[in-house]
Design an enzyme around this catalytic site. Structure first.
Site, PDB file in Angstrom:
ATOM      1  CG  ASN A  75      19.268 -71.087 -29.950  1.00  0.00           C
ATOM      2  OD1 ASN A  75      18.809 -71.278 -31.069  1.00  0.00           O
ATOM      3  ND2 ASN A  75      19.867 -69.958 -29.610  1.00  0.00           N
ATOM      4  CG  HIS A  96      18.259 -65.135 -27.546  1.00  0.00           C
ATOM      5  ND1 HIS A  96      17.757 -66.407 -27.645  1.00  0.00           N
ATOM      6  CD2 HIS A  96      19.079 -64.972 -28.606  1.00  0.00           C
ATOM      7  CE1 HIS A  96      18.268 -66.990 -28.716  1.00  0.00           C
ATOM      8  NE2 HIS A  96      19.067 -66.130 -29.321  1.00  0.00           N
TER       9      HIS A  96
HETATM   10  N1  3HC Z   1      16.713 -58.260 -42.429  1.00  0.00           N
HETATM   11  C1  3HC Z   1      15.639 -57.468 -42.356  1.00  0.00           C
HETATM   12  N2  3HC Z   1      14.472 -57.749 -42.955  1.00  0.00           N
HETATM   13  C2  3HC Z   1      14.395 -58.885 -43.652  1.00  0.00           C
HETATM   14  C3  3HC Z   1      15.479 -59.761 -43.779  1.00  0.00           C
HETATM   15  C4  3HC Z   1      16.687 -59.408 -43.122  1.00  0.00           C
HETATM   16  N3  3HC Z   1      17.758 -60.198 -43.161  1.00  0.00           N
HETATM   17  N4  3HC Z   1      15.096 -60.805 -44.537  1.00  0.00           N
HETATM   18  C5  3HC Z   1      13.817 -60.597 -44.864  1.00  0.00           C
HETATM   19  N5  3HC Z   1      13.381 -59.454 -44.315  1.00  0.00           N
HETATM   20  C6  3HC Z   1      12.035 -58.911 -44.358  1.00  0.00           C
HETATM   21  C7  3HC Z   1      11.844 -58.044 -45.498  1.00  0.00           C
HETATM   22  O1  3HC Z   1      11.197 -56.871 -45.055  1.00  0.00           O
HETATM   23  C8  3HC Z   1      10.925 -58.815 -46.433  1.00  0.00           C
HETATM   24  O2  3HC Z   1       9.987 -57.998 -47.034  1.00  0.00           O
HETATM   25  P1  3HC Z   1      10.344 -57.156 -48.346  1.00  0.00           P
HETATM   26  O3  3HC Z   1      11.071 -58.079 -49.302  1.00  0.00           O
HETATM   27  O4  3HC Z   1       9.018 -56.772 -48.820  1.00  0.00           O
HETATM   28  O5  3HC Z   1      11.172 -56.001 -47.905  1.00  0.00           O
HETATM   29  C9  3HC Z   1      10.201 -59.774 -45.518  1.00  0.00           C
HETATM   30  O6  3HC Z   1      11.093 -59.988 -44.411  1.00  0.00           O
HETATM   31  C10 3HC Z   1       9.910 -61.102 -46.175  1.00  0.00           C
HETATM   32  O7  3HC Z   1      11.093 -61.559 -46.754  1.00  0.00           O
HETATM   33  P2  3HC Z   1      11.158 -62.482 -48.047  1.00  0.00           P
HETATM   34  O8  3HC Z   1       9.917 -62.284 -48.856  1.00  0.00           O
HETATM   35  O9  3HC Z   1      12.469 -62.222 -48.704  1.00  0.00           O
HETATM   36  O10 3HC Z   1      11.244 -63.955 -47.500  1.00  0.00           O
HETATM   37  P3  3HC Z   1      10.337 -64.741 -46.466  1.00  0.00           P
HETATM   38  O11 3HC Z   1       8.901 -64.492 -46.682  1.00  0.00           O
HETATM   39  O12 3HC Z   1      10.838 -66.138 -46.496  1.00  0.00           O
HETATM   40  O13 3HC Z   1      10.700 -64.134 -45.056  1.00  0.00           O
HETATM   41  C11 3HC Z   1      12.015 -64.552 -43.143  1.00  0.00           C
HETATM   42  C12 3HC Z   1      11.996 -64.091 -44.601  1.00  0.00           C
HETATM   43  C13 3HC Z   1      11.231 -63.575 -42.276  1.00  0.00           C
HETATM   44  C14 3HC Z   1      13.476 -64.539 -42.736  1.00  0.00           C
HETATM   45  C15 3HC Z   1      11.363 -65.978 -43.047  1.00  0.00           C
HETATM   46  O14 3HC Z   1      11.941 -66.831 -43.991  1.00  0.00           O
HETATM   47  C16 3HC Z   1      11.490 -66.588 -41.696  1.00  0.00           C
HETATM   48  O15 3HC Z   1      10.732 -66.291 -40.793  1.00  0.00           O
HETATM   49  N6  3HC Z   1      12.468 -67.503 -41.540  1.00  0.00           N
HETATM   50  C17 3HC Z   1      12.749 -68.134 -40.247  1.00  0.00           C
HETATM   51  C18 3HC Z   1      13.543 -67.188 -39.410  1.00  0.00           C
HETATM   52  C19 3HC Z   1      13.869 -67.775 -38.087  1.00  0.00           C
HETATM   53  O16 3HC Z   1      13.506 -68.884 -37.744  1.00  0.00           O
HETATM   54  N7  3HC Z   1      14.597 -66.995 -37.309  1.00  0.00           N
HETATM   55  C20 3HC Z   1      15.063 -67.439 -36.017  1.00  0.00           C
HETATM   56  C21 3HC Z   1      16.456 -67.936 -36.188  1.00  0.00           C
HETATM   57  S1  3HC Z   1      17.079 -68.581 -34.684  1.00  0.00           S
HETATM   58  C22 3HC Z   1      17.703 -67.267 -33.912  1.00  0.00           C
HETATM   59  O17 3HC Z   1      17.715 -66.158 -34.377  1.00  0.00           O
HETATM   60  C23 3HC Z   1      18.298 -67.559 -32.585  1.00  0.00           C
HETATM   61  C24 3HC Z   1      19.780 -67.470 -32.617  1.00  0.00           C
HETATM   62  O18 3HC Z   1      20.234 -67.504 -31.294  1.00  0.00           O
HETATM   63  C25 3HC Z   1      20.444 -68.600 -33.371  1.00  0.00           C
END
Ligand code: 3HC
Length: 283
Positions: free
Chosen positions: A190, A140
């Site tokens: 989750n 996962h």
């Molecule tokens: N794909 C790949 N890389 C990404 C991305 C994406 N969709 N979104 C952001 N990034 C990377 C980029 O490399 C970016 O750096 P860059 O702009 O210099 O290239 C870096 O992350 C930081 O992004 P941002 O500055 O745009 O924004 P943030 O500092 O807010 O970071 C985030 C983005 C890492 C998504 C952060 O907001 C975060 O950690 N959010 C929470 C994510 C989370 O909780 N995920 C788990 C979800 S639950 C899950 O997946 C389980 C499922 O079963 C439901």
């Protein structure tokens, strides 16, 4: 067991991310999707993210070309015949996953491991669709896959120690941190995350605060990188509802009852970022 060739089934957000991370870590990857447009969109998305990494000097042009060279589109599940590991990342629906596992089991070589990126469905039940339940496991990944460090590794009732150890080692090769969990509804991630998101939705439903203010409280007050409602939009409200239903049904406990507002949004087609509207609007 050595893993060299990996097939990822499903070229959506999760599948494309998994394929990218595997290719970047030196594995040969076949990315499969039965929808040609989705497959092309997945590959285009990977190219875009790699290009961004080159721009940001996190990757050289040569590393980008090598990574893309390891990635091959696949249009038929029969391609599983050349793979050591098959990772399924299709829609979160038991019938669809069961059909994929049943078919892949007939094509994959005897030694191959079949993994599911399911976020909440029972690995034991998925494994029962195959003739190799000891070689079926949950991997996962978290969204966005290239950024998030965790992979929950779920052992089904019949998953062998050898399968577990191979996947644990492979996860480390992907520069991710594996955490072993048992096959219970929602696993660990989750089971904890979704009730929090559901509660945030109840808070809006009961008029306690606006979505923006609920998110602000969790971001500034708890140091979460995203508020729960922004995160729900990012995950997809249909996925959030589906996982809450798995928890509700799996534990039979009313504390997992999905918020009626979440149901209503999904019925309206407000699925979050991917549909352009959820708790927020996206252009
Ligand atoms: N794909 C790949 N890389 C990404 C991305 C994406 N969709 N979104 C952001 N990034 C990377 C980029 O490399 C970016 O750096 P860059 O702009 O210099 O290239 C870096 O992350 C930081 O992004 P941002 O500055 O745009 O924004 P943030 O500092 O807010 O970071 C985030 C983005 C890492 C998504 C952060 O907001 C975060 O950690 N959010 C929470 C994510 C989370 O909780 N995920 C788990 C979800 S639950 C899950 O997946 C389980 C499922 O079963 C439901």
């Amino acid at each position: 067991m050595a893993i060299n060739n990996v097939m990822v089934i499903g070229a959506g957000q999760m599948g494309a991310g998994i394929a990218q991370v595997c290719a970047q870590s030196g594995f040969n990857v076949l990315l499969h999707d039965r929808d040609k447009n989705a497959l092309q969109a997945g590959i285009n998305g990977i190219e875009k993210l790699l290009a961004r990494n080159v721009e940001k000097k996190r990757l050289t042009k040569e590393e980008k070309a090598t990574t893309l060279g390891r990635l091959t589109p696949s249009h038929t599940l029969e391609d599983a015949a050349t793979c050591d590991l098959i990772i399924e990342a299709v829609v979160e629906n038991m019938d669809v996953k069961s059909a994929v596992f049943k078919e892949v089991d007939t094509h994959a070589p005897k030694h191959a491991i079949l993994a599911s990126n399911t976020s909440s469905l029972p690995i034991t039940e998925i494994a029962a669709e195959t003739k190799r339940p000891d070689q079926v496991i949950g991997m996962h990944f978290m969204n966005p896959v290239p950024v998030m460090k965790l992979v929950e590794i779920i052992r089904g009732l019949q998953t062998s120690d050898e399968t577990y150890e191979t996947i644990q080692m492979m996860t480390v090769q992907l520069s991710k941190t594996p955490v072993e969990v048992k096959d219970f509804p929602g696993f660990v991630s989750n089971r904890i995350l979704m009730p929090m998101i559901n509660e945030a939705i109840y808070t809006v439903y009961e008029g306690v605060a606006t979505p923006k203010d609920v998110d602000q409280v969790m971001k500034l007050g708890m140091n979460h990188p995203m508020g729960p409602l922004t995160l729900a939009d990012f995950i997809g409200l249909d996925t959030c509802l589906y996982i809450m239903e798995v928890l509700h049904e799996g534990f039979g406990d009313s504390k997992y009852r999905p918020c009626p507002l979440l149901r209503q949004y999904v019925k309206a087609g407000w699925l979050g970022k991917k549909s352009g509207k959820g708790f927020y609007e996206y252009s």
